[in-house]
Design a protein around this motif. Structure first.
Motif, PDB file in Angstrom:
ATOM      1  N   LYS A 219      80.019 -15.292   6.991  1.00 16.32           N
ATOM      2  CA  LYS A 219      81.342 -14.871   7.482  1.00 16.32           C
ATOM      3  C   LYS A 219      81.399 -13.358   7.646  1.00 16.32           C
ATOM      4  N   GLU A 220      80.837 -12.645   6.681  1.00 14.90           N
ATOM      5  CA  GLU A 220      80.923 -11.181   6.706  1.00 14.90           C
ATOM      6  C   GLU A 220      80.029 -10.550   7.766  1.00 14.90           C
ATOM      7  N   THR A 221      78.968 -11.241   8.153  1.00 14.95           N
ATOM      8  CA  THR A 221      78.032 -10.669   9.138  1.00 14.95           C
ATOM      9  C   THR A 221      78.009 -11.455  10.445  1.00 14.95           C
ATOM     10  N   LEU A 222      79.013 -12.299  10.659  1.00 18.15           N
ATOM     11  CA  LEU A 222      79.011 -13.196  11.822  1.00 18.15           C
ATOM     12  C   LEU A 222      78.823 -12.462  13.152  1.00 18.15           C
ATOM     13  N   PRO A 223      79.509 -11.348  13.411  1.00 16.92           N
ATOM     14  CA  PRO A 223      79.286 -10.667  14.701  1.00 16.92           C
ATOM     15  C   PRO A 223      77.826 -10.263  14.905  1.00 16.92           C
ATOM     16  N   ALA A 224      77.199  -9.727  13.845  1.00 13.73           N
ATOM     17  CA  ALA A 224      75.796  -9.319  13.954  1.00 13.73           C
ATOM     18  C   ALA A 224      74.884 -10.530  14.137  1.00 13.73           C
ATOM     19  N   LEU A 225      75.196 -11.617  13.439  1.00 10.34           N
ATOM     20  CA  LEU A 225      74.401 -12.841  13.583  1.00 10.34           C
ATOM     21  C   LEU A 225      74.465 -13.377  15.007  1.00 10.34           C
ATOM     22  N   LEU A 226      75.651 -13.359  15.589  1.00  2.89           N
ATOM     23  CA  LEU A 226      75.794 -13.848  16.964  1.00  2.89           C
ATOM     24  C   LEU A 226      75.021 -12.962  17.945  1.00  2.89           C
ATOM     25  N   VAL A 227      74.997 -11.671  17.681  1.00  7.51           N
ATOM     26  CA  VAL A 227      74.248 -10.751  18.544  1.00  7.51           C
ATOM     27  C   VAL A 227      72.757 -11.040  18.472  1.00  7.51           C
ATOM     28  N   VAL A 228      72.202 -11.065  17.254  1.00  8.35           N
ATOM     29  CA  VAL A 228      70.750 -11.212  17.123  1.00  8.35           C
ATOM     30  C   VAL A 228      70.299 -12.612  17.522  1.00  8.35           C
ATOM     31  N   SER A 229      71.027 -13.645  17.087  1.00  8.94           N
ATOM     32  CA  SER A 229      70.650 -15.016  17.437  1.00  8.94           C
ATOM     33  C   SER A 229      70.826 -15.272  18.929  1.00  8.94           C
ATOM     34  N   GLY A 230      71.933 -14.770  19.476  1.00 11.15           N
ATOM     35  CA  GLY A 230      72.204 -14.985  20.895  1.00 11.15           C
ATOM     36  C   GLY A 230      71.177 -14.323  21.790  1.00 11.15           C
ATOM     37  N   ILE A 231      70.877 -13.043  21.502  1.00  9.73           N
ATOM     38  CA  ILE A 231      69.908 -12.316  22.333  1.00  9.73           C
ATOM     39  C   ILE A 231      68.519 -12.928  22.183  1.00  9.73           C
ATOM     40  N   TYR A 232      68.103 -13.178  20.932  1.00  8.59           N
ATOM     41  CA  TYR A 232      66.755 -13.702  20.699  1.00  8.59           C
ATOM     42  C   TYR A 232      66.576 -15.069  21.370  1.00  8.59           C
ATOM     43  N   THR A 233      67.519 -15.976  21.139  1.00  7.34           N
ATOM     44  CA  THR A 233      67.405 -17.324  21.685  1.00  7.34           C
ATOM     45  C   THR A 233      67.484 -17.317  23.201  1.00  7.34           C
ATOM     46  N   GLY A 234      68.397 -16.532  23.745  1.00  2.12           N
ATOM     47  CA  GLY A 234      68.529 -16.448  25.200  1.00  2.12           C
ATOM     48  C   GLY A 234      67.265 -15.919  25.850  1.00  2.12           C
ATOM     49  N   ALA A 235      66.710 -14.848  25.276  1.00  5.00           N
ATOM     50  CA  ALA A 235      65.487 -14.260  25.834  1.00  5.00           C
ATOM     51  C   ALA A 235      64.300 -15.214  25.685  1.00  5.00           C
ATOM     52  N   GLN A 236      64.211 -15.879  24.528  1.00  4.87           N
ATOM     53  CA  GLN A 236      63.118 -16.823  24.317  1.00  4.87           C
ATOM     54  C   GLN A 236      63.211 -17.986  25.292  1.00  4.87           C
TER      55      GLN A 236
END
Length: 541
Positions: A219-236
């Motif tokens: 919950k506390e790091t959700l924005p950062a998690l969405l950034v890293v997971s979203g970019i990594y998964t999208g690029a992969q």
């Protein structure tokens, strides 16, 4: 000439059970009996020799020769790679570069959850894509310890993070080899993996933060998690669909690491999380951009040398007729080379197995890392040649037990292949018929647990997956993708990975503890891959 026997008891399931005895013992040795890794690996090798000779009728000379061949392969190229990678890390520490790296990361964020995403996930994936073969675990885990993480926890987190990148390690070699073994186009296998792996890649950063600080941490790091997971998964996903497997890790890792670093310049969690007893890393000492770039230079150099060594034009220098062909020597293994035959359905026809020890002094991946070490030392005035050699001596002292453990594991893996033990297990799983897509990833999981490599796993079971797919009217590409994806989930507990990880964080002898820390995550991810494969088998993919 000796012909492999896959069903010596006239019952494929009983034969598979006997063939799996060394694996069962190894699991028990690390979990129930809490043996040190080196003892567990040695006893497993001894048991596998006994099973091969007594139950599968393998001649003693061939069993011993196959074991020794595996042990030597543990030294070269695997031991060579690990020693060079850790030596590079020690050189970086000795020259003071890690002090700057640590400070530069602390200046991005003091929160260990975000440091874990930067180093344990993105940088780990970057090194996996560039080098693989234990390098990312060794370097990333050691760096997390420098940032205040507890040693075994750092090792476990890096192993779990590797589930997002293991299929595309070392410039996509696992997928390329898998496609070759299954007579598929590389892009066909790459695109099939897009149905399974990206969802796991997206979930891994969330899992890492959850392990570190629970639901509250997510919950506390959700924005950062969405950034890293979203970019990594999208690029992969984009890369494996349209470009192929070669750059799947490198592009995704670089973009996610850069994206997260830029995002954290504008956003930080309200609560800074530090593990209990973790030392605070002060942000007070700042460095110029030039100093930070220079501090990270060993890894830029490492990436450059690995990339050069991976280029087709460079590899062509060592192939037949190449300018440097004579620097690579193939030595036939006595009592083994062309003296064992594998038979259908493991192979299309009865064929003699090659057993050649490849001594590639220049083209080896370890040599690429050695060049990175030499260039790092050459461009640094903070270390002398005697100090560099002293660091090598300390590296060997730290790693001789883990490397010997790897050698015993490789001896067991090589014997399992030549004795037909792995094939006996695979044939039993293939007998499950229409349910085989559910069990197909388990075969890959076992392959990587035994061999420690997704590449070796695809070489071992790739053809069997395709043959079984054709027999049960399932898509061979899907089963080969399941073999690859299931295999990746075993990297979390592979004895080779465990030995490298404990050595990197100076916890040699704690292999059983680390194994227990990662086992449940390996099994959980395997179940997800099994269910995904089974459901996909009904869609006509």
């Amino acid at each position: 000439m000796w012909l492999q026997q896959y069903d010596p008891f006239g019952n494929v399931f009983l034969s598979a059970l006997i063939a799996a005895l060394p694996i069962f013992f190894f699991f028990l040795a690390l979990t129930r009996f809490r043996m040190k890794g080196i003892l567990a690996a040695f006893l497993t090798l001894a048991l596998s020799i006994l099973v091969s000779i007594v139950f599968f009728d393998m001649p003693i000379t061939k069993a011993v020769s196959a074991s020794l061949h595996g042990v030597v392969n543990g030294l070269w190229p695997i031991g060579y790679i690990v020693i060079m990678a850790v030596w590079l890390y020690k050189i970086a520490v000795r020259t003071g570069k890690f002090k700057v790296i640590r400070s530069s990361i602390a200046n991005i964020s003091q929160d260990q959850r975000l440091q874990l995403l930067l180093i344990g996930f993105s940088f780990n994936a970057f090194l996996e894509g560039a080098a693989g073969f234990g390098v990312p675990i060794a370097i990333s885990a050691a760096l997390l310890v420098e940032l205040g993480f507890r040693p075994l926890k750092a090792a476990a987190l890096c192993l779990i993070a590797n589930a997002a990148s293991g299929a595309f390690g070392a410039i996509g070699i696992p997928v390329i080899v898998g496609a070759q073994m299954g007579n598929l186009e590389t892009m066909e296998l790459s695109r099939t993996l897009a149905y399974i792996l990206p969802m796991i890649s997206f979930a891994i950063p969330f899992s890492l933060v959850f392990i570190l600080s629970g639901v509250k941490g997510i919950k506390e790091t959700l924005p950062a998690l969405l950034v890293v997971s979203g970019i990594y998964t999208g690029a992969q996903l984009f890369t494996i669909l349209f470009l192929g497997p070669e750059l799947a890790n490198i592009l995704a890792a670089l973009l996610s690491m850069a994206g997260l670093a830029l995002f954290l310049r504008k956003w930080q969690p309200k609560t800074i999380h530090r593990e209990e007893n973790a030392p605070d890393i002060q942000q007070g000492e700042s460095y110029s951009v030039k100093e930070i770039i220079k501090a990270w230079s060993p890894f830029y150099i490492l990436t450059a040398t690995i990339t050069v060594w991976s280029l087709p034009s460079f590899k062509a220098l060592f192939s037949e007729g190449g300018l440097l062909e004579k620097t690579t020597t193939f030595i036939p293994v006595p009592f083994l080379h062309q003296e064992i035959q594998k038979a259908p359905p493991i192979a299309p026809d009865t064929v003699a197995l090659d057993a050649l020890f490849k001594l590639d002094l220049i083209s080896a991946t370890g040599t690429a890392i050695l060049v990175a070490v030499l260039l790092t030392g050459l461009f640094s005035s903070a270390i002398t040649l005697p100090q560099g050699m002293d660091s090598l001596k300390l590296t060997i002292q730290d790693l001789w037990i883990p490397v010997l453990t790897i050698c015993f594991v490789m001896g067991f893996a090589n014997l399992s292949n030549f004795a037909g033990l792995s094939s006996a297990i695979g044939l039993a799983l293939a007998k499950t018929g229409a349910l085989f897509p559910l069990f197909s990833p388990i075969l890959g999981w076992l392959g990587v647990f035994i061999t420690g490599s997704v590449v070796s796993n695809n070489a071992l079971f790739g053809h069997l997956q395709v043959v079984t797919g054709n027999q049960i009217m399932a898509n061979p590409a899907l089963l080969l993708a399941a073999n690859t994806a299931g295999g990746v989930m075993a990297k979390l507990i592979s004895p080779q990975s465990i030995a490298i990880a404990t050595a990197a964080v100076k916890q040699t002898g704690q292999e059983s503890t680390l194994f227990k820390m990662t086992l449940k995550y390996s099994l959980g991810l395997l179940i997800i891959v099994c269910l995904a494969t089974f459901l996909l088998s009904f869609t006509g993919i």
